[in-house]
Design a protein around this motif. Structure first.
Motif, PDB file in Angstrom:
ATOM      1  N   LEU A 268      -0.011   4.391   2.207  1.00  0.00           N
ATOM      2  CA  LEU A 268      -1.380   4.276   2.729  1.00  0.00           C
ATOM      3  C   LEU A 268      -1.419   3.250   3.845  1.00  0.00           C
ATOM      4  O   LEU A 268      -0.856   2.176   3.745  1.00  0.00           O
ATOM      5  CB  LEU A 268      -2.339   3.808   1.640  1.00  0.00           C
ATOM      6  CG  LEU A 268      -2.617   4.757   0.492  1.00  0.00           C
ATOM      7  CD1 LEU A 268      -3.671   4.151  -0.410  1.00  0.00           C
ATOM      8  CD2 LEU A 268      -3.086   6.101   1.011  1.00  0.00           C
TER       9      LEU A 268
ATOM     10  N   TRP B 202       4.277   8.159  -4.617  1.00  0.00           N
ATOM     11  CA  TRP B 202       4.818   6.817  -4.392  1.00  0.00           C
ATOM     12  C   TRP B 202       4.527   5.903  -5.585  1.00  0.00           C
ATOM     13  O   TRP B 202       5.398   5.179  -6.054  1.00  0.00           O
ATOM     14  CB  TRP B 202       4.207   6.250  -3.099  1.00  0.00           C
ATOM     15  CG  TRP B 202       4.576   4.831  -2.849  1.00  0.00           C
ATOM     16  CD1 TRP B 202       5.743   4.348  -2.323  1.00  0.00           C
ATOM     17  CD2 TRP B 202       3.763   3.682  -3.124  1.00  0.00           C
ATOM     18  NE1 TRP B 202       5.699   2.983  -2.256  1.00  0.00           N
ATOM     19  CE2 TRP B 202       4.497   2.554  -2.744  1.00  0.00           C
ATOM     20  CE3 TRP B 202       2.477   3.508  -3.651  1.00  0.00           C
ATOM     21  CZ2 TRP B 202       3.999   1.264  -2.870  1.00  0.00           C
ATOM     22  CZ3 TRP B 202       1.981   2.228  -3.781  1.00  0.00           C
ATOM     23  CH2 TRP B 202       2.732   1.123  -3.392  1.00  0.00           C
ATOM     24  N   ARG B 203       3.305   5.981  -6.101  1.00  0.00           N
ATOM     25  CA  ARG B 203       2.957   5.154  -7.263  1.00  0.00           C
ATOM     26  C   ARG B 203       3.776   5.556  -8.482  1.00  0.00           C
ATOM     27  O   ARG B 203       4.251   4.711  -9.226  1.00  0.00           O
ATOM     28  CB  ARG B 203       1.466   5.306  -7.592  1.00  0.00           C
ATOM     29  CG  ARG B 203       0.586   4.431  -6.765  1.00  0.00           C
ATOM     30  CD  ARG B 203       0.410   3.044  -7.372  1.00  0.00           C
ATOM     31  NE  ARG B 203      -0.409   3.087  -8.555  1.00  0.00           N
ATOM     32  CZ  ARG B 203      -1.710   2.833  -8.583  1.00  0.00           C
ATOM     33  NH1 ARG B 203      -2.327   2.454  -7.495  1.00  0.00           N
ATOM     34  NH2 ARG B 203      -2.386   2.925  -9.696  1.00  0.00           N
TER      35      ARG B 203
ATOM     36  N   TYR C  70      -6.947   5.662  -7.285  1.00  0.00           N
ATOM     37  CA  TYR C  70      -7.431   4.986  -6.081  1.00  0.00           C
ATOM     38  C   TYR C  70      -8.704   5.685  -5.615  1.00  0.00           C
ATOM     39  O   TYR C  70      -8.908   6.859  -5.904  1.00  0.00           O
ATOM     40  CB  TYR C  70      -6.371   5.080  -4.978  1.00  0.00           C
ATOM     41  CG  TYR C  70      -6.441   4.005  -3.926  1.00  0.00           C
ATOM     42  CD1 TYR C  70      -5.972   2.728  -4.193  1.00  0.00           C
ATOM     43  CD2 TYR C  70      -6.983   4.261  -2.670  1.00  0.00           C
ATOM     44  CE1 TYR C  70      -6.034   1.735  -3.240  1.00  0.00           C
ATOM     45  CE2 TYR C  70      -7.040   3.272  -1.703  1.00  0.00           C
ATOM     46  CZ  TYR C  70      -6.564   2.010  -1.987  1.00  0.00           C
ATOM     47  OH  TYR C  70      -6.624   1.034  -1.043  1.00  0.00           O
TER      48      TYR C  70
ATOM     49  N   THR D  53      -2.242  13.048   2.041  1.00  0.00           N
ATOM     50  CA  THR D  53      -2.135  11.589   1.961  1.00  0.00           C
ATOM     51  C   THR D  53      -2.286  11.122   0.514  1.00  0.00           C
ATOM     52  O   THR D  53      -1.558  10.252   0.039  1.00  0.00           O
ATOM     53  CB  THR D  53      -3.247  10.929   2.816  1.00  0.00           C
ATOM     54  OG1 THR D  53      -3.123  11.400   4.148  1.00  0.00           O
ATOM     55  CG2 THR D  53      -3.141   9.418   2.789  1.00  0.00           C
TER      56      THR D  53
ATOM     57  N   HIS E 252       0.813  -1.209   0.000  1.00  0.00           N
ATOM     58  CA  HIS E 252       0.000   0.000   0.000  1.00  0.00           C
ATOM     59  C   HIS E 252       0.851   1.265   0.000  1.00  0.00           C
ATOM     60  O   HIS E 252       0.296   2.355   0.007  1.00  0.00           O
ATOM     61  CB  HIS E 252      -0.925   0.020   1.207  1.00  0.00           C
ATOM     62  CG  HIS E 252      -1.990  -1.024   1.157  1.00  0.00           C
ATOM     63  ND1 HIS E 252      -3.163  -0.835   0.494  1.00  0.00           N
ATOM     64  CD2 HIS E 252      -2.034  -2.273   1.658  1.00  0.00           C
ATOM     65  CE1 HIS E 252      -3.916  -1.930   0.605  1.00  0.00           C
ATOM     66  NE2 HIS E 252      -3.239  -2.820   1.303  1.00  0.00           N
ATOM     67  N   GLY E 253       2.172   1.108   0.049  1.00  0.00           N
ATOM     68  CA  GLY E 253       3.013   2.289   0.080  1.00  0.00           C
ATOM     69  C   GLY E 253       2.688   3.103   1.316  1.00  0.00           C
ATOM     70  O   GLY E 253       2.554   2.556   2.411  1.00  0.00           O
TER      71      GLY E 253
ATOM     72  N   ASP F 229       0.855  12.051  -1.453  1.00  0.00           N
ATOM     73  CA  ASP F 229       1.962  11.155  -1.090  1.00  0.00           C
ATOM     74  C   ASP F 229       1.800   9.800  -1.768  1.00  0.00           C
ATOM     75  O   ASP F 229       2.769   9.196  -2.238  1.00  0.00           O
ATOM     76  CB  ASP F 229       2.026  10.973   0.431  1.00  0.00           C
ATOM     77  CG  ASP F 229       2.560  12.209   1.133  1.00  0.00           C
ATOM     78  OD1 ASP F 229       3.088  13.107   0.452  1.00  0.00           O
ATOM     79  OD2 ASP F 229       2.438  12.276   2.365  1.00  0.00           O
ATOM     80  N   TYR F 230       0.577   9.310  -1.805  1.00  0.00           N
ATOM     81  CA  TYR F 230       0.325   8.019  -2.435  1.00  0.00           C
ATOM     82  C   TYR F 230       0.588   8.103  -3.944  1.00  0.00           C
ATOM     83  O   TYR F 230       1.197   7.206  -4.532  1.00  0.00           O
ATOM     84  CB  TYR F 230      -1.117   7.578  -2.175  1.00  0.00           C
ATOM     85  CG  TYR F 230      -1.459   6.256  -2.810  1.00  0.00           C
ATOM     86  CD1 TYR F 230      -0.858   5.082  -2.358  1.00  0.00           C
ATOM     87  CD2 TYR F 230      -2.365   6.180  -3.861  1.00  0.00           C
ATOM     88  CE1 TYR F 230      -1.153   3.866  -2.948  1.00  0.00           C
ATOM     89  CE2 TYR F 230      -2.676   4.966  -4.451  1.00  0.00           C
ATOM     90  CZ  TYR F 230      -2.062   3.818  -3.992  1.00  0.00           C
ATOM     91  OH  TYR F 230      -2.360   2.608  -4.576  1.00  0.00           O
TER      92      TYR F 230
END
Lengths: 231, 231
Positions: A224, B140-141, B78, B133, A221-222, B136-137
């Motif tokens: 998350l 990261w992806r 997401y 959040t 989920h990195g 950040d996600y």
């Protein structure tokens, strides 16, 4: 403003050994609809998002209620929100779809009901709504997007034999692998390690048990935090 | 039943050359909120799902309205639906988030407004809701999940020099790469091919232009048909 409903559904994959075939089959449970629209058709387990639950725990709650399953591995797949996907009677519904991999021992705990049935992914009945599209997408993701080692982790327990691991790979691919090549490649990859133990059973040469080298997290989920609320 | 609203937001990434640095910076546009909750704070461009649009075209319509951007590459990231993510005043909101990569020439078409500003991802202001959040996600992806060649395709045009391609990789990684090593690896990978043309300009030795070997589709939707409705 026109109301848009939000549903959460789940595609649950499991592998089942077949008595007369070498390959296990990739299967999923469907729930028979008991009301219109699509009464009598098979559909993915799901329901409207509960106001007091987050997305993942709503998926889990629906799974328990409809199938009795509590998968250890559950991950968000995709949100489906096309204008033509809902029936006129129900109004517009956007579905956030999860997918789950379950072990054979989890399948054994499933509810035994006339309205829940497991189907092979290559022999599905006609599905309600756009659920066939959703299943096709989930199968495609399973086959193409996840590393094999992680897939295996979702279907197997903590320890497994090389033959069990190969059977998972074969079932997801839908074709057989050469055992010697598979063994050489998987051992060379350092993905798994020997536990030092062997499968207990009747064989006089019981096979070795392996486990993943590191604590491989199936769903990465990195940043998350996965849902803390587990049904 | 308690109402749950559905919003669609987008994280848009672009690369910007910096006059006093070797690396380009990874940037994204934010929109200043002009009403409560979080009035005055920066937020991702987004809005409630339009009843007459699918998810992707709703994301596109909001982007045009708030930022003037029409990214060629837009993909679902997401769905965020935690219970604590919404403000009490607005009730519960589930956000389906898309992400986009835009070329420098697309950025030039962005709306020039006091309420839209581009920020470096490593120097963000305080964001509204749980948008930090989400960003950040998305970062990261971007860094972990996409193949580099495809990232580059999202940020560059059809043809590019090796130096341009390396700069994209460097900006997404956030660190410099050895030009000779990069050149050797990317040419050995067969990911790109020489177009036979050179960058037109003032140099007396203009660099070669490359393109991707095959029609690499940046967003591989598998069996899903991408939205036909483009804003």
């Amino acid at each position: 403003m026109e109301r848009i409903d939000l549903a959460v559904s789940t595609v649950i994959f499991a592998l089942r050994p077949e008595p007369h075939r070498d390959l296990m089959t990739l299967r999923l449970p469907l729930v028979r609809r008991i009301r219109e629209p699509y009464e009598g058709r098979w559909a993915l387990p799901g329901g409207l998002l509960s106001p007091d639950r987050d997305l993942e725990s709503s998926a889990r709650a629906t799974l328990v209620r409809t199938t009795g399953l509590t998968p250890r591995y559950l991950e968000q797949l995709y949100a489906f929100g096309g204008l033509d996907r809902s029936a006129v009677e129900t109004g517009r519904v956007v579905s956030i779809v999860y997918w789950a991999l379950v072990h054979a021992d989890e399948v054994a705990q499933a509810i035994d009901s006339d309205n829940v049935e497991w189907f092979a992914v290559d022999d599905l009945p006609e599905l309600a709504f756009d659920h066939r599209t959703i299943v096709d997408y989930a199968v495609w993701r399973l086959r193409n997007k996840m590393e094999y080692s992680r897939i295996a982790h979702g279907f197997l327990g903590e320890t497994f034999t090389l033959a069990q691991l190969r059977q998972v790979h074969e079932a997801v691919r839908g074709s057989a692998l050469d055992p010697a090549n598979f063994r050489r490649q998987i051992l060379a990859s350092d993905a798994i390690e020997d536990t030092g133990r062997r499968l207990t059973g009747t064989s006089h040469r019981p096979p070795r048990l392996y486990r993943y080298n590191t604590a491989v997290q199936l769903a990465d989920h990195g940043p998350l935090t996965p849902s803390k609320e587990q049904a």
